[in-house]
Design a protein around this motif. Structure first.
Motif, mmCIF file in Angstrom:
data_model
loop_
_atom_site.group_PDB
_atom_site.id
_atom_site.type_symbol
_atom_site.label_atom_id
_atom_site.label_comp_id
_atom_site.label_asym_id
_atom_site.label_seq_id
_atom_site.Cartn_x
_atom_site.Cartn_y
_atom_site.Cartn_z
ATOM 1 N N LYS A 24 -13.744 -15.618 1.085
ATOM 2 C CA LYS A 24 -12.491 -15.075 0.548
ATOM 3 C C LYS A 24 -12.758 -13.783 -0.230
ATOM 4 O O LYS A 24 -12.021 -12.801 -0.094
ATOM 5 C CB LYS A 24 -11.831 -16.111 -0.354
ATOM 6 N N HIS A 25 -13.811 -13.776 -1.019
ATOM 7 C CA HIS A 25 -14.166 -12.587 -1.800
ATOM 8 C C HIS A 25 -14.482 -11.410 -0.869
ATOM 9 O O HIS A 25 -14.037 -10.285 -1.115
ATOM 10 C CB HIS A 25 -15.354 -12.895 -2.706
ATOM 11 N N TYR A 26 -15.221 -11.672 0.194
ATOM 12 C CA TYR A 26 -15.516 -10.600 1.151
ATOM 13 C C TYR A 26 -14.237 -10.079 1.801
ATOM 14 O O TYR A 26 -14.098 -8.873 2.022
ATOM 15 C CB TYR A 26 -16.510 -11.060 2.210
ATOM 16 N N ASP A 27 -13.296 -10.977 2.132
ATOM 17 C CA ASP A 27 -12.006 -10.523 2.683
ATOM 18 C C ASP A 27 -11.318 -9.566 1.717
ATOM 19 O O ASP A 27 -10.793 -8.526 2.132
ATOM 20 C CB ASP A 27 -11.075 -11.720 2.942
ATOM 21 N N GLU A 28 -11.324 -9.922 0.449
ATOM 22 C CA GLU A 28 -10.702 -9.070 -0.564
ATOM 23 C C GLU A 28 -11.411 -7.721 -0.664
ATOM 24 O O GLU A 28 -10.770 -6.680 -0.785
ATOM 25 C CB GLU A 28 -10.698 -9.778 -1.912
ATOM 26 N N GLN A 29 -12.734 -7.747 -0.612
ATOM 27 C CA GLN A 29 -13.497 -6.505 -0.695
ATOM 28 C C GLN A 29 -13.207 -5.602 0.508
ATOM 29 O O GLN A 29 -13.066 -4.385 0.351
ATOM 30 C CB GLN A 29 -14.996 -6.809 -0.779
ATOM 31 N N LEU A 30 -13.121 -6.197 1.687
ATOM 32 C CA LEU A 30 -12.827 -5.413 2.882
ATOM 33 C C LEU A 30 -11.426 -4.814 2.824
ATOM 34 O O LEU A 30 -11.220 -3.676 3.253
ATOM 35 C CB LEU A 30 -13.001 -6.275 4.137
ATOM 36 N N ALA A 31 -10.475 -5.560 2.276
ATOM 37 C CA ALA A 31 -9.106 -5.045 2.149
ATOM 38 C C ALA A 31 -9.063 -3.841 1.213
ATOM 39 O O ALA A 31 -8.390 -2.845 1.498
ATOM 40 C CB ALA A 31 -8.173 -6.142 1.662
ATOM 41 N N VAL A 32 -9.783 -3.906 0.114
ATOM 42 C CA VAL A 32 -9.819 -2.794 -0.836
ATOM 43 C C VAL A 32 -10.543 -1.596 -0.217
ATOM 44 O O VAL A 32 -10.106 -0.455 -0.361
ATOM 45 C CB VAL A 32 -10.508 -3.217 -2.156
ATOM 46 N N LEU A 33 -11.608 -1.858 0.491
ATOM 47 C CA LEU A 33 -12.412 -0.792 1.092
ATOM 48 C C LEU A 33 -11.653 -0.068 2.192
ATOM 49 O O LEU A 33 -11.748 1.159 2.333
ATOM 50 C CB LEU A 33 -13.717 -1.374 1.639
ATOM 51 N N GLY A 34 -10.885 -0.822 2.958
ATOM 52 C CA GLY A 34 -10.136 -0.213 4.060
ATOM 53 C C GLY A 34 -11.072 0.481 5.037
ATOM 54 O O GLY A 34 -12.084 -0.076 5.439
ATOM 55 N N THR A 35 -10.739 1.716 5.384
ATOM 56 C CA THR A 35 -11.530 2.471 6.363
ATOM 57 C C THR A 35 -12.387 3.556 5.695
ATOM 58 O O THR A 35 -12.898 4.432 6.373
ATOM 59 C CB THR A 35 -10.605 3.128 7.399
ATOM 60 N N GLU A 36 -12.536 3.460 4.384
ATOM 61 C CA GLU A 36 -13.237 4.500 3.634
ATOM 62 C C GLU A 36 -14.730 4.600 3.918
ATOM 63 O O GLU A 36 -15.297 5.683 3.821
ATOM 64 C CB GLU A 36 -13.036 4.294 2.126
ATOM 65 N N ASP A 37 -15.367 3.480 4.211
ATOM 66 C CA ASP A 37 -16.828 3.477 4.376
ATOM 67 C C ASP A 37 -17.214 2.498 5.492
ATOM 68 O O ASP A 37 -17.593 1.359 5.226
ATOM 69 C CB ASP A 37 -17.490 3.086 3.057
ATOM 70 N N PRO A 38 -17.137 2.936 6.749
ATOM 71 C CA PRO A 38 -17.429 2.028 7.871
ATOM 72 C C PRO A 38 -18.807 1.354 7.807
ATOM 73 O O PRO A 38 -18.904 0.163 8.102
ATOM 74 C CB PRO A 38 -17.288 2.919 9.105
#
Length: 85
Positions: A24-38
């Motif tokens: 769940k934490h990784y999902d949240e981190q990916l949502a915040v990161l978006g497409t900024e740092d592939p």
């Protein structure tokens, strides 16, 4: 040392709970990161896949058959949320 005093199923329940909360934490981190740092997103996705595999292994090894599974699972996840914060 604490897990040595509990059943193998309870240890697997703890593993499943921890891995679900990390997922769940990784999902949240990916949502915040978006497409900024592939490259970073790809690394997080790999870590997340590893955690999901650990969770699946714990479930295959009887996590849900531990005594008091729902309570143990909920308590461990709550503790993980506090640790992540």
């Amino acid at each position: 040392a604490g897990t040595a005093m509990i059943s193998p199923q309870a240890a697997m329940a703890c593993t499943a709970a921890v891995e679900d909360e990390i997922d769940k934490h990784y999902d949240e981190q990916l949502a915040v990161l978006g497409t900024e740092d592939p490259p970073l997103a790809a690394a997080i996705e790999q870590f997340q896949a590893d955690e999901r595999e650990h969770r699946d292994t714990a479930l295959e090894h009887g996590a849900e058959q531990s005594v008091g599974y729902p309570l143990l699972y909920a308590a461990i996840r709550a503790g993980c949320r506090v640790a992540i914060e």
